[in-house]
Write a protein that holds these residues in place. Sequence first.
Motif, PDB file in Angstrom:
ATOM      1  N   VAL A   1     -14.451  23.655 -15.785  1.00 61.04           N
ATOM      2  CA  VAL A   1     -14.461  23.106 -17.141  1.00 61.04           C
ATOM      3  C   VAL A   1     -15.161  24.062 -18.101  1.00 61.04           C
ATOM      4  CG1 VAL A   1     -15.281  21.187 -18.563  1.00 61.04           C
ATOM      5  CG2 VAL A   1     -14.375  20.744 -16.275  1.00 61.04           C
ATOM      6  N   ILE A   2     -16.176  24.775 -17.617  1.00 60.30           N
ATOM      7  CA  ILE A   2     -16.938  25.695 -18.483  1.00 60.30           C
ATOM      8  C   ILE A   2     -16.028  26.784 -19.041  1.00 60.30           C
ATOM      9  CG2 ILE A   2     -18.806  27.388 -18.528  1.00 60.30           C
ATOM     10  CD1 ILE A   2     -20.277  25.726 -16.473  1.00 60.30           C
ATOM     11  N   LEU A   3     -15.193  27.370 -18.190  1.00 60.72           N
ATOM     12  CA  LEU A   3     -14.269  28.405 -18.652  1.00 60.72           C
ATOM     13  C   LEU A   3     -13.243  27.828 -19.629  1.00 60.72           C
ATOM     14  CD1 LEU A   3     -13.606  30.373 -15.328  1.00 60.72           C
ATOM     15  CD2 LEU A   3     -15.053  31.064 -17.262  1.00 60.72           C
ATOM     16  N   ALA A   4     -12.790  26.619 -19.371  1.00 57.73           N
ATOM     17  CA  ALA A   4     -11.819  25.986 -20.258  1.00 57.73           C
ATOM     18  C   ALA A   4     -12.450  25.666 -21.611  1.00 57.73           C
ATOM     19  CB  ALA A   4     -11.282  24.714 -19.617  1.00 57.73           C
ATOM     20  N   GLU A   5     -13.703  25.229 -21.610  1.00 56.97           N
ATOM     21  CA  GLU A   5     -14.401  24.952 -22.871  1.00 56.97           C
ATOM     22  C   GLU A   5     -14.572  26.232 -23.688  1.00 56.97           C
ATOM     23  OE1 GLU A   5     -17.204  21.108 -21.684  1.00 56.97           O
ATOM     24  OE2 GLU A   5     -17.970  23.155 -21.437  1.00 56.97           O
ATOM     25  N   LYS A   6     -14.849  27.334 -23.022  1.00 55.19           N
ATOM     26  CA  LYS A   6     -14.977  28.616 -23.720  1.00 55.19           C
ATOM     27  C   LYS A   6     -13.661  29.026 -24.354  1.00 55.19           C
ATOM     28  CE  LYS A   6     -16.564  33.385 -23.074  1.00 55.19           C
ATOM     29  NZ  LYS A   6     -17.096  34.384 -22.108  1.00 55.19           N
ATOM     30  N   ALA A   7     -12.552  28.822 -23.632  1.00 57.04           N
ATOM     31  CA  ALA A   7     -11.228  29.140 -24.184  1.00 57.04           C
ATOM     32  C   ALA A   7     -10.917  28.256 -25.387  1.00 57.04           C
ATOM     33  CB  ALA A   7     -10.164  28.966 -23.106  1.00 57.04           C
ATOM     34  N   MET A   8     -11.348  27.003 -25.336  1.00 57.16           N
ATOM     35  CA  MET A   8     -11.117  26.099 -26.465  1.00 57.16           C
ATOM     36  C   MET A   8     -11.971  26.515 -27.669  1.00 57.16           C
ATOM     37  SD  MET A   8     -11.075  21.939 -26.535  1.00 57.16           S
ATOM     38  CE  MET A   8     -12.790  21.761 -26.018  1.00 57.16           C
ATOM     39  N   ALA A   9     -13.189  26.976 -27.423  1.00 59.11           N
ATOM     40  CA  ALA A   9     -14.052  27.446 -28.510  1.00 59.11           C
ATOM     41  C   ALA A   9     -13.447  28.658 -29.197  1.00 59.11           C
ATOM     42  CB  ALA A   9     -15.441  27.772 -27.971  1.00 59.11           C
ATOM     43  N   GLN A  10     -12.770  29.524 -28.432  1.00 53.40           N
ATOM     44  CA  GLN A  10     -12.145  30.722 -28.983  1.00 53.40           C
ATOM     45  C   GLN A  10     -10.750  30.448 -29.541  1.00 53.40           C
ATOM     46  OE1 GLN A  10     -12.214  33.530 -25.756  1.00 53.40           O
ATOM     47  NE2 GLN A  10     -14.439  33.689 -25.741  1.00 53.40           N
ATOM     48  N   ALA A  11     -10.350  29.167 -29.560  1.00 59.64           N
ATOM     49  CA  ALA A  11      -9.049  28.741 -30.105  1.00 59.64           C
ATOM     50  C   ALA A  11      -7.878  29.283 -29.306  1.00 59.64           C
ATOM     51  CB  ALA A  11      -8.922  29.139 -31.572  1.00 59.64           C
ATOM     52  N   LYS A  12      -8.112  29.675 -28.047  1.00 59.78           N
ATOM     53  CA  LYS A  12      -6.996  30.064 -27.190  1.00 59.78           C
ATOM     54  C   LYS A  12      -6.180  28.844 -26.804  1.00 59.78           C
ATOM     55  CE  LYS A  12      -9.337  34.107 -25.213  1.00 59.78           C
ATOM     56  NZ  LYS A  12      -9.870  34.719 -23.971  1.00 59.78           N
ATOM     57  N   VAL A  13      -6.860  27.707 -26.661  1.00 59.58           N
ATOM     58  CA  VAL A  13      -6.207  26.422 -26.431  1.00 59.58           C
ATOM     59  C   VAL A  13      -6.847  25.407 -27.360  1.00 59.58           C
ATOM     60  CG1 VAL A  13      -5.617  26.918 -24.034  1.00 59.58           C
ATOM     61  CG2 VAL A  13      -7.806  25.829 -24.551  1.00 59.58           C
ATOM     62  N   ARG A  14      -6.127  24.317 -27.615  1.00 56.15           N
ATOM     63  CA  ARG A  14      -6.655  23.297 -28.513  1.00 56.15           C
ATOM     64  C   ARG A  14      -7.178  22.076 -27.773  1.00 56.15           C
ATOM     65  NH1 ARG A  14      -5.286  24.400 -33.735  1.00 56.15           N
ATOM     66  NH2 ARG A  14      -7.094  23.056 -34.115  1.00 56.15           N
ATOM     67  N   ALA A  15      -6.870  21.979 -26.492  1.00 60.90           N
ATOM     68  CA  ALA A  15      -7.346  20.851 -25.692  1.00 60.90           C
ATOM     69  C   ALA A  15      -7.321  21.246 -24.222  1.00 60.90           C
ATOM     70  CB  ALA A  15      -6.484  19.611 -25.932  1.00 60.90           C
ATOM     71  N   VAL A  16      -8.057  20.479 -23.424  1.00 58.60           N
ATOM     72  CA  VAL A  16      -8.144  20.739 -21.983  1.00 58.60           C
ATOM     73  C   VAL A  16      -7.941  19.424 -21.250  1.00 58.60           C
ATOM     74  CG1 VAL A  16      -9.600  21.556 -20.101  1.00 58.60           C
ATOM     75  CG2 VAL A  16      -9.768  22.636 -22.359  1.00 58.60           C
ATOM     76  N   LEU A  17      -7.015  19.407 -20.301  1.00 61.70           N
ATOM     77  CA  LEU A  17      -6.804  18.248 -19.442  1.00 61.70           C
ATOM     78  C   LEU A  17      -7.581  18.460 -18.153  1.00 61.70           C
ATOM     79  CD1 LEU A  17      -5.443  15.592 -18.626  1.00 61.70           C
ATOM     80  CD2 LEU A  17      -3.482  16.945 -17.833  1.00 61.70           C
ATOM     81  N   VAL A  18      -8.525  17.568 -17.886  1.00 64.60           N
ATOM     82  CA  VAL A  18      -9.330  17.640 -16.670  1.00 64.60           C
ATOM     83  C   VAL A  18      -8.831  16.574 -15.694  1.00 64.60           C
ATOM     84  CG1 VAL A  18     -11.649  17.500 -15.701  1.00 64.60           C
ATOM     85  CG2 VAL A  18     -11.321  18.422 -17.999  1.00 64.60           C
TER      86      VAL A  18
END
Length: 380
Positions: free
Chosen positions: A84-101
């Motif tokens: 989740v930490i890596l996904a949150e970082k990608a969301m902060a950088q606007a690489k993705v707009r949401a993360v499904l866990v």
Amino acid sequence: MNLSRIFSIVKKELLQLKRDKTTFAMVVMIPLVQLLLFGFAINTQIRDIPVAVVDQSNSALGRVLTQTVEASQTVKVVAKYPSVILAEKAMAQAKVRAVLVIPRDVAERLSRHQALGSATPSSSNYQLVRPIGQWLVDGSDTMITGAIKGLANMPLGELMKQPVNRQVTTFAVTPYYNPAQRSVVNIVPGLVGVILTMTMVMFTSAAIVRERERGNLEMLINTPISSFELMLAKIIPFIFIGALQVTIILSLGYLVFDVKVVGSLLQLALMTLLFISASLVLGLIISTIAKSQLQAMQLTVFVLLPSILLSGFMFPYEGMPEVAQYIAEGLPATHYIRAMRAIVLRDVEVSEMTYDALWLMGFTLLGLFIASLRFKKRLD
């Protein structure tokens, strides 16, 4: 009243308009561009939102669940992360707009949903059933959050053997960066980019034209200054004006709307400097094309409309067709608003937005080169 005299003046105005090719082009292009922008590029029904998946179960059920969610066409899985930490970082950088866990016990949770079956609304059993998964959403954009919330109670089709009570939540939705879902949080950083585009381009779009109309161009021609030095000197004073405008907007945003700058002010200043320079250079290019201040204003409007509508300020970038997204990538405002929201709301550093920073820098250097080539130190 003499109709022949009136007709003569009307004929003269039409001939003058015909000779003024820039104004005539604006008469045709402005309504055409607005029609295309509003008709095709503006779409409030968001589809294919780029999202990431963190499948902690690493199971076939998790993969089927991911495919089921993607089949809704609201989201598009563009990345998968092990944590989740890596996904949150990608969301902060606007690489993705949401993360499904997808949790480890997704099979057990799905079984509980199936066991609940068609429980009546008066039953309290559904309150004990945990969601099958969780959405982590970039809450800074309320439209994106609203689209993801539409998946919270989505039916899972063939995964469910029998219908489940609608009060049971399929997915929990957790908005980041803007838990209260205040639209002003998204507007204030974007407004900085729109206002800077409007003022910086407007200031410099008439720079050379004004010198010509005031009769100062002859004096500039006789000076030993080169075209590149003149273009550079034209934009430097307005950099301080742009910095003052940013300070005013962010200060009022904090005092009036409680929109805080989460990121570093130094990072914010660096990205703002790049954008102001790019906007001023864009104005200089317009100034070398326009023959009068009126034409300069018309061309400024022609640039300003796409900057407002396609930059992601009013409508989500993901809601636009691919052609509109390509056009948006060519506008400095798109890169700055994206970076501005990342710094102000998500505490992202410029080093993590190298694409946007390098694009603005390259646009500035290329624009200065083009403007200096177009400016001839002679009277036509």
